[in-house]
Design a protein around this motif. Sequence first.
Motif: not given
Length: 119
Positions: A17, A30, A32-34, A39, A41
């Motif tokens: 993060n 942007t 995108e927390d997984q 990711d 983007k």
Amino acid sequence: MALAKLGVVVLDCPDPNALAAFYAEVLGGTVEDQGEWVDLKLPDGQALAFQAAPGYVPPNWPAPDHSQQFHLDLDVPDLDAAEKEVLALGAKPLDTEDRTRTFRVYADPAGHPFCLCAC
């Protein structure tokens, strides 16, 4: 005909993060927390990903006996302005003394080398 198409470049790091946030400030995009995979983007449709790596050890630069393995070249219109921004975001200068060159080398907060390159 190509055998494959490049999907995404993935950077191992201790905190996905935090590193995604650094590159989002540098490149836009942007986050995108997984969880252990994050990711970024990018506005142009490309993506950069960050993966948690327990025991991560950053590459040494420059060190002939320890390869940097890879680095990112980031094109910028103004080297001086971009340098101020990346340093404020937590980058560390690695090779910035020669101000006549069209590139300067830094390490991101996790220690991955990257270059700011005049475009």
